[in-house]
Design an enzyme around this catalytic site. Structure first.
Site, PDB file in Angstrom:
ATOM      1  N   SER A 167      -9.987  -3.716   1.010  1.00  0.00           N
ATOM      2  CA  SER A 167      -8.528  -3.692   0.840  1.00  0.00           C
ATOM      3  C   SER A 167      -8.028  -5.035   0.336  1.00  0.00           C
ATOM      4  CB  SER A 167      -7.851  -3.394   2.188  1.00  0.00           C
ATOM      5  OG  SER A 167      -6.464  -3.624   2.089  1.00  0.00           O
ATOM      6  N   TYR A 180      -7.301  -6.328  10.612  1.00  0.00           N
ATOM      7  CA  TYR A 180      -7.544  -5.356   9.540  1.00  0.00           C
ATOM      8  C   TYR A 180      -8.095  -6.069   8.305  1.00  0.00           C
ATOM      9  CZ  TYR A 180      -6.328  -1.728   6.060  1.00  0.00           C
ATOM     10  OH  TYR A 180      -6.371  -0.804   5.039  1.00  0.00           O
ATOM     11  N   LYS A 184     -11.735  -5.700   6.491  1.00  0.00           N
ATOM     12  CA  LYS A 184     -11.845  -5.249   5.095  1.00  0.00           C
ATOM     13  C   LYS A 184     -12.584  -6.278   4.225  1.00  0.00           C
ATOM     14  CE  LYS A 184      -9.957  -1.186   4.986  1.00  0.00           C
ATOM     15  NZ  LYS A 184     -10.886  -0.039   4.965  1.00  0.00           N
TER      16      LYS A 184
HETATM   17  P1  NAI Z   1      -5.346   7.580   6.678  1.00  0.00           P
HETATM   18  O1  NAI Z   1      -4.963   7.112   8.033  1.00  0.00           O
HETATM   19  O2  NAI Z   1      -4.595   8.739   6.117  1.00  0.00           O
HETATM   20  O3  NAI Z   1      -6.906   7.929   6.611  1.00  0.00           O
HETATM   21  C1  NAI Z   1      -7.883   7.329   7.399  1.00  0.00           C
HETATM   22  C2  NAI Z   1      -8.650   8.423   8.112  1.00  0.00           C
HETATM   23  O4  NAI Z   1      -9.719   7.856   8.881  1.00  0.00           O
HETATM   24  C3  NAI Z   1      -7.768   9.179   9.096  1.00  0.00           C
HETATM   25  O5  NAI Z   1      -7.746  10.547   8.759  1.00  0.00           O
HETATM   26  C4  NAI Z   1      -8.381   8.894  10.442  1.00  0.00           C
HETATM   27  O6  NAI Z   1      -8.276   9.974  11.370  1.00  0.00           O
HETATM   28  C5  NAI Z   1      -9.817   8.581  10.094  1.00  0.00           C
HETATM   29  N1  NAI Z   1     -10.476   7.771  11.120  1.00  0.00           N
HETATM   30  C6  NAI Z   1      -9.942   6.724  11.818  1.00  0.00           C
HETATM   31  N2  NAI Z   1     -10.844   6.248  12.679  1.00  0.00           N
HETATM   32  C7  NAI Z   1     -11.983   6.972  12.520  1.00  0.00           C
HETATM   33  C8  NAI Z   1     -13.264   6.940  13.120  1.00  0.00           C
HETATM   34  N3  NAI Z   1     -13.545   6.037  14.083  1.00  0.00           N
HETATM   35  N4  NAI Z   1     -14.203   7.843  12.716  1.00  0.00           N
HETATM   36  C9  NAI Z   1     -13.908   8.758  11.752  1.00  0.00           C
HETATM   37  N5  NAI Z   1     -12.695   8.849  11.165  1.00  0.00           N
HETATM   38  C10 NAI Z   1     -11.744   7.967  11.539  1.00  0.00           C
HETATM   39  O7  NAI Z   1      -5.226   6.322   5.705  1.00  0.00           O
HETATM   40  P2  NAI Z   1      -5.456   6.201   4.115  1.00  0.00           P
HETATM   41  O8  NAI Z   1      -4.246   5.563   3.569  1.00  0.00           O
HETATM   42  O9  NAI Z   1      -5.901   7.495   3.556  1.00  0.00           O
HETATM   43  O10 NAI Z   1      -6.647   5.135   4.064  1.00  0.00           O
HETATM   44  C11 NAI Z   1      -8.001   5.484   3.781  1.00  0.00           C
HETATM   45  C12 NAI Z   1      -8.831   4.219   3.698  1.00  0.00           C
HETATM   46  O11 NAI Z   1      -8.334   3.370   2.656  1.00  0.00           O
HETATM   47  C13 NAI Z   1      -8.794   3.371   4.973  1.00  0.00           C
HETATM   48  O12 NAI Z   1     -10.052   2.759   5.172  1.00  0.00           O
HETATM   49  C14 NAI Z   1      -7.761   2.318   4.649  1.00  0.00           C
HETATM   50  O13 NAI Z   1      -7.922   1.178   5.442  1.00  0.00           O
HETATM   51  C15 NAI Z   1      -8.046   2.089   3.181  1.00  0.00           C
HETATM   52  N6  NAI Z   1      -6.944   1.503   2.438  1.00  0.00           N
HETATM   53  C16 NAI Z   1      -5.779   2.187   2.284  1.00  0.00           C
HETATM   54  C17 NAI Z   1      -4.770   1.637   1.536  1.00  0.00           C
HETATM   55  C18 NAI Z   1      -3.494   2.368   1.287  1.00  0.00           C
HETATM   56  O14 NAI Z   1      -2.669   1.882   0.494  1.00  0.00           O
HETATM   57  N7  NAI Z   1      -3.275   3.524   1.908  1.00  0.00           N
HETATM   58  C19 NAI Z   1      -4.875   0.289   0.954  1.00  0.00           C
HETATM   59  C20 NAI Z   1      -6.159  -0.316   1.132  1.00  0.00           C
HETATM   60  C21 NAI Z   1      -7.158   0.276   1.863  1.00  0.00           C
END
Ligand code: NAI
Length: 334
Positions: A167, A180, A184
């Site tokens: 990230s 966080y 990352k």
């Molecule tokens: P999100 O919260 O919708 O998706 C993350 C998913 O990971 C969730 O569905 C959650 O239930 C699951 N999760 C959490 N802990 C877990 C575990 N221990 N085992 C299995 N599953 C688990 O968030 P989003 O926005 O879709 O983010 C996806 C990835 O992208 C994340 O790693 C986030 O940090 C990264 N990211 C997102 C950005 C954004 O702008 N949304 C920016 C930079 C990175």
């Protein structure tokens, strides 16, 4: 929302070029958001999927099978192959079960997309031990657990593609995200090492820095102060179009996960539809004589040269390469 239509009509048979037919992928955290978009993109190109998701809230609390089941059902309803898993990637036994479920159901694993993540925002001084541990455990340890569990299978078949999720919050920095951001940035380090160790076995490793709206972005907006929130909202103008949709991140991840990709050991940013390599570079800097350490005053005197970015930069692929680079560029010891 502009999720591209997912139906049999857009399936692998109609998709020119890059196909995942016969391939099996695990996408962690794919019960929603960006992970779901990755899973749908792979599935519509013929890949069999393990849709893994803990199914908890944005902070990583709670859990249920429903999120993973709903995306797996969406893929199956569209004619694809998928199973659901709600093991936590933060648990090393859970990670082994996630990989084992791919082998048990589909007989192999070719692709791992480490996408699962949680978010908790606080000023560094207010970050609790529990928040620190949870974020490091989910993002960094989770990516490690999954990579280590899949590795022997990739290695024995001399083929694997791993896409990590870093990230800009870690690689560039972001207030309220000490834990966080550290996790990352650590993932970028994990990718760097996995890429070097994996290359001889055909295991290619890269990391993406995605951007999307969704529950994480909404939480960030809530946790920001009024001024940052106002600036954030002001940027979300018509010029953004639909480019903050999670689906904008999936093509890059799918390319890096495909046979077509032969690149390894790099970070890529997807931001509002702009896809670009992100480099950690070292500038030429200032070279001291090599027979005695420089003084503190030498450092102060040469500070401008040390910081000068106008002469370009190099991205050495390993510590040994950096040594070689400096030996080539520097003067001989006086
Ligand atoms: P999100 O919260 O919708 O998706 C993350 C998913 O990971 C969730 O569905 C959650 O239930 C699951 N999760 C959490 N802990 C877990 C575990 N221990 N085992 C299995 N599953 C688990 O968030 P989003 O926005 O879709 O983010 C996806 C990835 O992208 C994340 O790693 C986030 O940090 C990264 N990211 C997102 C950005 C954004 O702008 N949304 C920016 C930079 C990175």
């Amino acid at each position: 929302m502009i999720f591209r239509p997912y139906s049999k009509d857009t399936g692998a048979a109609h998709m020119a070029g890059i196909s995942f037919a016969g391939r099996v992928a695990v996408v962690t955290g794919s019960g929603g958001g960006i992970g779901r978009a990755h899973a749908l993109e792979l599935a519509r190109r013929g890949c069999a999927l393990v849709v893994n998701d803990l199914g908890g809230d944005v902070a990583g609390r709670g859990g249920s099978i429903h999120m993973a089941e709903s995306v797996a059902a969406e893929i199956v309803a569209a004619g694809g192959k998928a199973i659901a898993s709600h093991d936590s990637v933060a648990d090393s036994e859970g990670a082994k079960r996630i990989v084992a479920s791919a082998l048990a159901r589909f007989g192999r694993i070719d692709v791992l997309i480490n996408n699962a993540g949680n978010m908790r925002n606080a000023l560094l001084e207010n970050t609790t031990d529990e928040d620190w541990s949870s974020l490091i455990a989910t993002h960094l340890t989770g990516s490690f657990n999954m990579t280590r569990a899949a590795w022997p299978h990739f290695r024995s078949q001399r083929y694997g593609r791993i896409v990590f999720t870093a990230s800009s919050a870690g690689l560039f920095g972001n207030a309220l995200q000490a834990a966080y951001g550290s996790a990352k940035a650590g993932i970028a380090g994990l990718m760097n090492v996995a890429a070097i160790e994996g290359e001889p076995y055909g295991i290619l490793c890269n990391a993406i820095m995605p951007n999307a709206t969704g529950r994480m972005a909404e939480q960030m907006m809530k946790d920001w102060g009024p001024q940052q929130r106002e600036q954030g909202n002001a940027m979300m103008t018509g010029a953004v179009g639909h480019s903050m949709d999670p689906a904008f991140n999936a093509p890059l991840a799918a390319y890096l996960a495909s046979e077509a990709c032969t690149s390894t050991h790099a970070l890529y940013s997807q931001c509002l539809g702009r896809v670009a390599r992100v480099c950690i570079g070292v500038v030429p800097g200032w070279q001291a004589q090599r027979l005695a350490p420089p003084s503190v005053e030498d450092i102060a005197e040469h500070w401008a040269e040390i910081c000068d970015t106008s002469r370009g930069f190099a991205t050495p692929p390993s510590p040994r390469d950096e040594l070689g680079l400096v030996l080539r560029q520097g003067p001989a010891p006086a």
